[in-house]
Write an enzyme that holds these catalytic residues in place. Sequence first.
Site, PDB file in Angstrom:
ATOM      1  N   ASP A 110     -29.197  15.955  25.679  1.00 45.25           N
ATOM      2  CA  ASP A 110     -28.415  16.911  24.898  1.00 45.25           C
ATOM      3  C   ASP A 110     -27.609  17.911  25.719  1.00 45.25           C
ATOM      4  OD1 ASP A 110     -30.435  18.791  25.729  1.00 45.25           O
ATOM      5  OD2 ASP A 110     -31.645  18.225  23.990  1.00 45.25           O
ATOM      6  N   HIS A 127     -32.552   9.700  31.243  1.00 42.29           N
ATOM      7  CA  HIS A 127     -31.984   8.892  30.169  1.00 42.29           C
ATOM      8  C   HIS A 127     -30.507   9.166  29.956  1.00 42.29           C
ATOM      9  CE1 HIS A 127     -36.334   8.434  28.456  1.00 42.29           C
ATOM     10  NE2 HIS A 127     -36.088   7.625  29.468  1.00 42.29           N
ATOM     11  N   CYS A 161     -11.832   0.717  26.937  1.00 41.07           N
ATOM     12  CA  CYS A 161     -11.317   1.486  28.061  1.00 41.07           C
ATOM     13  C   CYS A 161      -9.852   1.119  28.334  1.00 41.07           C
ATOM     14  CB  CYS A 161     -12.169   1.203  29.295  1.00 41.07           C
ATOM     15  SG  CYS A 161     -11.573   1.972  30.820  1.00 41.07           S
TER      16      CYS A 161
END
Length: 256
Positions: A110, A127, A161
């Site tokens: 976060d 992570h 992309c």
Amino acid sequence: MTFDTDLKGAQAHLAKLLDEAAAAVAFTGAGISTECGIPDFRSPGGLWTQNKPIPFDVFRAHKAARNEAWRRKFAMEEAFAAARPGRGHMALSRLLERGRLAGVITQNIDGLHQASGLPDAALVELHGNGTYATCLDCGTRYELSWVKARFDAAGGVAPDCPACGGPVKAATISFGQAMPETEMARAEALTRGCDLFIVIGSSLVVFPAAAFPLKAKKAGARLVILNREPTEFDDLADLVVRTEIGDVLAPFALQA
């Protein structure tokens, strides 16, 4: 194991362990961010009970999976974007400033540790980070605002992309995706070198990340587990505290 249910007693015990430690390391999970308005993943009603995770190989192979992954991401983004560091985040930042912590290893994505003032050099994100995206093929970074503008303009189709045509993914580690080698090595070094390992808000069920507390304990470190729910490592801990994380850590967030 010392099981402390008294708030003042738990705070005093933790302060004593920190005073005695030469190199303390914090290991944080979703529980440190719940008071910030970010739901956790594994508790009843958590994010993983509402949506089955999309494995990495499925995300990479199927456009429909990428569309769904980004739909979920943007559905949750309002809560994530509005979140601000809580008392736990601020406590760890202050402890690091005062030289009481050697570093922080986190399972969280976060960005709240950085928002609390914790420098990247002291933070290991096992992570990944959900506050931006990268191309899986060439590594180009994209801001979430860039992804969302193209996702919305295309009617819910995930952009590829522009640089190489590869799939663009939030910079997090998904199920089936290889753990980041550099971050794992940094976490290993911090774990092996600490004499106090403090678990904060982690259920300790997600491996290989959850192995670090056990490694620290086997290497001779004291182990503290601060989590609202029991964990399988509680019997190995020197101190277990099962109460609100922010309440326990609030005094440590105060300026010296």
